[in-house]
Design a protein around this motif. Structure first.
Motif, PDB file in Angstrom:
ATOM      1  N   GLU A  74       0.676  -1.273  -0.011  1.00  0.00           N
ATOM      2  CA  GLU A  74       0.044   0.031  -0.024  1.00  0.00           C
ATOM      3  C   GLU A  74       0.797   1.322  -0.097  1.00  0.00           C
ATOM      4  OE1 GLU A  74      -3.136  -0.166   2.879  1.00  0.00           O
ATOM      5  OE2 GLU A  74      -3.602  -2.207   2.471  1.00  0.00           O
TER       6      GLU A  74
ATOM      7  N   GLN B 290     -10.365   9.957  -7.761  1.00  0.00           N
ATOM      8  CA  GLN B 290     -10.493   8.737  -6.851  1.00  0.00           C
ATOM      9  C   GLN B 290     -11.008   7.218  -7.329  1.00  0.00           C
ATOM     10  OE1 GLN B 290     -12.988   9.754  -3.316  1.00  0.00           O
ATOM     11  NE2 GLN B 290     -12.095   8.266  -2.101  1.00  0.00           N
ATOM     12  N   ASP B 291     -12.168   7.239  -7.980  1.00  0.00           N
ATOM     13  CA  ASP B 291     -12.590   6.154  -8.499  1.00  0.00           C
ATOM     14  C   ASP B 291     -11.695   5.461  -9.507  1.00  0.00           C
ATOM     15  OD1 ASP B 291     -15.088   6.675  -7.377  1.00  0.00           O
ATOM     16  OD2 ASP B 291     -16.118   7.122  -9.090  1.00  0.00           O
TER      17      ASP B 291
ATOM     18  N   VAL C  68      -9.002   3.942  -7.313  1.00  0.00           N
ATOM     19  CA  VAL C  68      -9.376   2.646  -6.755  1.00  0.00           C
ATOM     20  C   VAL C  68      -9.518   1.419  -7.911  1.00  0.00           C
ATOM     21  CG1 VAL C  68     -11.587   1.790  -5.871  1.00  0.00           C
ATOM     22  CG2 VAL C  68     -10.705   3.563  -4.799  1.00  0.00           C
ATOM     23  N   SER C  69      -9.924   1.747  -9.008  1.00  0.00           N
ATOM     24  CA  SER C  69     -10.065   0.946 -10.311  1.00  0.00           C
ATOM     25  C   SER C  69      -8.501   0.401 -10.581  1.00  0.00           C
ATOM     26  CB  SER C  69     -10.610   1.509 -11.352  1.00  0.00           C
ATOM     27  OG  SER C  69     -10.589   0.670 -12.305  1.00  0.00           O
TER      28      SER C  69
ATOM     29  N   TRP D 283      -6.010   0.329  -8.210  1.00  0.00           N
ATOM     30  CA  TRP D 283      -5.454  -0.728  -7.254  1.00  0.00           C
ATOM     31  C   TRP D 283      -5.955  -2.031  -7.369  1.00  0.00           C
ATOM     32  CZ3 TRP D 283      -2.364  -1.205  -3.715  1.00  0.00           C
ATOM     33  CH2 TRP D 283      -2.515  -2.175  -2.650  1.00  0.00           C
ATOM     34  N   ARG D 284      -7.305  -2.230  -7.888  1.00  0.00           N
ATOM     35  CA  ARG D 284      -7.752  -3.264  -8.133  1.00  0.00           C
ATOM     36  C   ARG D 284      -7.365  -4.174  -9.286  1.00  0.00           C
ATOM     37  NH1 ARG D 284     -13.609  -1.095  -7.287  1.00  0.00           N
ATOM     38  NH2 ARG D 284     -13.816  -1.121  -4.716  1.00  0.00           N
TER      39      ARG D 284
END
Length: 191
Positions: free
Chosen positions: A28, A61-62, A65-66, A68-69
Protein backbone atom coordinates in the motif's frame (compact mmCIF):
# COMPACT_ATOMS: atom_id res chain seq x y z
CA UNK A 1 34.88 -7.62 10.04
CA UNK A 2 33.73 -5.64 7.11
CA UNK A 3 29.99 -5.79 6.93
CA UNK A 4 28.29 -4.31 3.96
CA UNK A 5 24.97 -2.75 4.57
CA UNK A 6 22.69 -1.88 1.75
CA UNK A 7 20.46 1.07 2.04
CA UNK A 8 17.16 0.71 0.22
CA UNK A 9 16.24 3.71 -1.90
CA UNK A 10 13.41 5.83 -0.67
CA UNK A 11 10.15 4.72 -2.23
CA UNK A 12 9.64 8.20 -3.61
CA UNK A 13 12.87 7.81 -5.63
CA UNK A 14 11.79 4.55 -7.29
CA UNK A 15 10.50 4.49 -10.86
CA UNK A 16 6.78 4.02 -11.44
CA UNK A 17 7.13 0.49 -12.76
CA UNK A 18 8.88 -0.71 -9.59
CA UNK A 19 6.24 0.93 -7.42
CA UNK A 20 3.50 -0.61 -9.58
CA UNK A 21 4.99 -4.08 -9.21
CA UNK A 22 5.24 -3.64 -5.44
CA UNK A 23 1.71 -2.27 -5.26
CA UNK A 24 0.43 -5.22 -7.31
CA UNK A 25 1.94 -7.45 -4.62
CA UNK A 26 -0.11 -5.59 -2.00
CA UNK A 27 2.33 -2.87 -0.91
CA UNK A 28 0.00 0.00 0.00
CA UNK A 29 2.89 2.40 0.67
CA UNK A 30 4.14 2.00 -2.91
CA UNK A 31 0.67 2.67 -4.23
CA UNK A 32 0.41 5.74 -2.00
CA UNK A 33 3.59 7.09 -3.63
CA UNK A 34 2.04 6.55 -7.07
CA UNK A 35 -1.12 8.33 -5.97
CA UNK A 36 0.84 11.32 -4.63
CA UNK A 37 3.02 11.41 -7.73
CA UNK A 38 0.19 11.35 -10.28
CA UNK A 39 -2.85 12.89 -8.59
CA UNK A 40 -2.29 16.48 -9.66
CA UNK A 41 -2.12 15.94 -13.45
CA UNK A 42 -5.03 13.51 -13.28
CA UNK A 43 -7.09 16.03 -11.32
CA UNK A 44 -6.33 18.68 -13.93
CA UNK A 45 -7.41 16.32 -16.70
CA UNK A 46 -10.61 15.39 -14.85
CA UNK A 47 -11.38 18.99 -13.93
CA UNK A 48 -11.22 20.24 -17.50
CA UNK A 49 -13.07 17.19 -18.79
CA UNK A 50 -15.90 17.34 -16.26
CA UNK A 51 -16.09 21.05 -15.52
CA UNK A 52 -16.02 21.08 -11.72
CA UNK A 53 -13.69 20.17 -8.90
CA UNK A 54 -16.04 17.88 -6.99
CA UNK A 55 -16.69 15.63 -9.99
CA UNK A 56 -12.99 15.70 -10.87
CA UNK A 57 -11.99 14.53 -7.39
CA UNK A 58 -14.59 11.77 -7.52
CA UNK A 59 -13.40 10.63 -10.96
CA UNK A 60 -9.74 10.52 -9.94
CA UNK A 61 -10.52 8.74 -6.69
CA UNK A 62 -12.58 6.16 -8.61
CA UNK A 63 -9.75 5.81 -11.14
CA UNK A 64 -7.20 5.08 -8.41
CA UNK A 65 -9.54 2.57 -6.74
CA UNK A 66 -9.98 0.88 -10.11
CA UNK A 67 -6.22 0.92 -10.70
CA UNK A 68 -5.56 -0.62 -7.27
CA UNK A 69 -7.93 -3.47 -8.10
CA UNK A 70 -6.49 -3.93 -11.58
CA UNK A 71 -2.79 -3.66 -10.70
CA UNK A 72 -2.24 -7.44 -10.65
CA UNK A 73 -3.39 -7.47 -14.30
CA UNK A 74 -1.32 -4.42 -15.32
CA UNK A 75 1.20 -5.73 -17.83
CA UNK A 76 3.35 -2.62 -18.26
CA UNK A 77 2.62 -2.33 -22.01
CA UNK A 78 2.06 1.36 -21.37
CA UNK A 79 3.84 3.49 -18.81
CA UNK A 80 1.99 3.83 -15.52
CA UNK A 81 0.96 7.49 -16.10
CA UNK A 82 -0.44 6.61 -19.53
CA UNK A 83 -2.38 3.72 -18.00
CA UNK A 84 -3.76 6.02 -15.30
CA UNK A 85 -4.73 8.65 -17.88
CA UNK A 86 -6.69 5.98 -19.76
CA UNK A 87 -8.52 4.85 -16.62
CA UNK A 88 -9.26 8.46 -15.65
CA UNK A 89 -10.46 9.40 -19.14
CA UNK A 90 -12.80 6.41 -19.17
CA UNK A 91 -14.20 7.34 -15.77
CA UNK A 92 -14.67 10.98 -16.79
CA UNK A 93 -16.44 10.06 -20.01
CA UNK A 94 -18.73 7.68 -18.12
CA UNK A 95 -19.56 10.44 -15.65
CA UNK A 96 -20.23 12.95 -18.45
CA UNK A 97 -22.61 10.52 -20.14
CA UNK A 98 -24.48 9.80 -16.92
CA UNK A 99 -24.97 13.38 -15.73
CA UNK A 100 -24.58 16.92 -16.89
CA UNK A 101 -23.29 19.67 -14.60
CA UNK A 102 -26.16 21.48 -12.90
CA UNK A 103 -24.38 24.81 -12.58
CA UNK A 104 -22.02 26.45 -15.07
CA UNK A 105 -18.39 26.61 -14.13
CA UNK A 106 -17.43 30.13 -13.11
CA UNK A 107 -13.72 29.47 -12.90
CA UNK A 108 -11.44 32.13 -11.54
CA UNK A 109 -7.79 31.34 -11.37
CA UNK A 110 -6.37 31.70 -7.90
CA UNK A 111 -3.44 33.67 -9.24
CA UNK A 112 -5.86 36.27 -10.61
CA UNK A 113 -7.39 36.70 -7.17
CA UNK A 114 -4.08 36.74 -5.31
CA UNK A 115 -2.12 39.19 -7.45
CA UNK A 116 -2.15 42.72 -6.06
CA UNK A 117 -1.69 44.31 -9.50
CA UNK A 118 -5.05 43.02 -10.72
CA UNK A 119 -7.79 45.59 -10.76
CA UNK A 120 -11.45 44.62 -10.32
CA UNK A 121 -11.99 45.29 -14.04
CA UNK A 122 -9.09 43.01 -14.98
CA UNK A 123 -10.36 40.30 -12.64
CA UNK A 124 -13.84 40.57 -14.18
CA UNK A 125 -12.32 40.31 -17.66
CA UNK A 126 -10.33 37.22 -16.65
CA UNK A 127 -13.46 35.66 -15.13
CA UNK A 128 -15.36 36.28 -18.35
CA UNK A 129 -12.53 34.84 -20.47
CA UNK A 130 -12.31 31.76 -18.24
CA UNK A 131 -16.06 31.29 -18.51
CA UNK A 132 -15.85 31.66 -22.30
CA UNK A 133 -13.07 29.06 -22.46
CA UNK A 134 -15.07 26.69 -20.27
CA UNK A 135 -18.09 27.09 -22.57
CA UNK A 136 -15.89 26.61 -25.63
CA UNK A 137 -14.39 23.43 -24.16
CA UNK A 138 -17.88 22.24 -23.30
CA UNK A 139 -18.80 22.75 -26.97
CA UNK A 140 -16.17 20.24 -28.10
CA UNK A 141 -17.11 16.61 -28.37
CA UNK A 142 -15.64 14.43 -25.63
CA UNK A 143 -12.89 12.94 -27.82
CA UNK A 144 -11.69 16.35 -28.99
CA UNK A 145 -11.78 17.75 -25.46
CA UNK A 146 -9.76 14.85 -24.03
CA UNK A 147 -7.13 15.12 -26.77
CA UNK A 148 -6.88 18.90 -26.31
CA UNK A 149 -6.54 18.63 -22.53
CA UNK A 150 -3.93 15.88 -22.75
CA UNK A 151 -1.89 17.86 -25.28
CA UNK A 152 -2.30 21.48 -24.22
CA UNK A 153 -2.66 21.15 -20.45
CA UNK A 154 -0.83 17.92 -19.71
CA UNK A 155 1.85 18.17 -22.40
CA UNK A 156 1.54 14.60 -23.64
CA UNK A 157 2.98 13.69 -27.02
CA UNK A 158 0.76 12.60 -29.90
CA UNK A 159 1.97 9.04 -29.40
CA UNK A 160 1.08 9.10 -25.70
CA UNK A 161 -2.35 10.57 -26.42
CA UNK A 162 -2.93 7.82 -29.00
CA UNK A 163 -2.10 5.23 -26.34
CA UNK A 164 -4.41 6.86 -23.79
CA UNK A 165 -7.30 7.15 -26.22
CA UNK A 166 -6.68 3.82 -27.98
CA UNK A 167 -6.54 5.53 -31.36
CA UNK A 168 -3.89 6.28 -33.95
CA UNK A 169 -1.64 9.34 -34.06
CA UNK A 170 -3.37 10.64 -37.22
CA UNK A 171 -6.71 10.42 -35.40
CA UNK A 172 -5.26 12.37 -32.47
CA UNK A 173 -3.85 15.00 -34.83
CA UNK A 174 -7.23 15.33 -36.54
CA UNK A 175 -9.09 15.71 -33.26
CA UNK A 176 -6.60 18.30 -32.07
CA UNK A 177 -6.84 20.22 -35.34
CA UNK A 178 -10.64 20.38 -35.09
CA UNK A 179 -10.55 21.23 -31.37
CA UNK A 180 -8.04 24.04 -31.90
CA UNK A 181 -10.04 25.44 -34.81
CA UNK A 182 -13.28 25.43 -32.80
CA UNK A 183 -11.61 26.95 -29.74
CA UNK A 184 -9.94 29.62 -31.87
CA UNK A 185 -13.31 30.60 -33.32
CA UNK A 186 -15.01 30.57 -29.93
CA UNK A 187 -12.26 32.62 -28.29
CA UNK A 188 -11.82 35.14 -31.15
CA UNK A 189 -13.50 37.95 -29.15
CA UNK A 190 -10.89 37.49 -26.40
CA UNK A 191 -7.83 38.06 -28.58
Amino acid sequence: MNERTSVAPLESDLPDWVLAVRAAEGDEDSFAVLVRRHSRPLLTLAYYTLGNAQDAEEAVQDAFVSAWRRLPDYQHRAQFPTWMYRITVNRCLTMRRSRRPTVPLDATTESAMDCAWNSPARAAEQDAAATALTRALDGLDADQRVCWILRELQGLSYEEIAQVTHTSEPTVRGRLFRARRLLKEAMAPWR
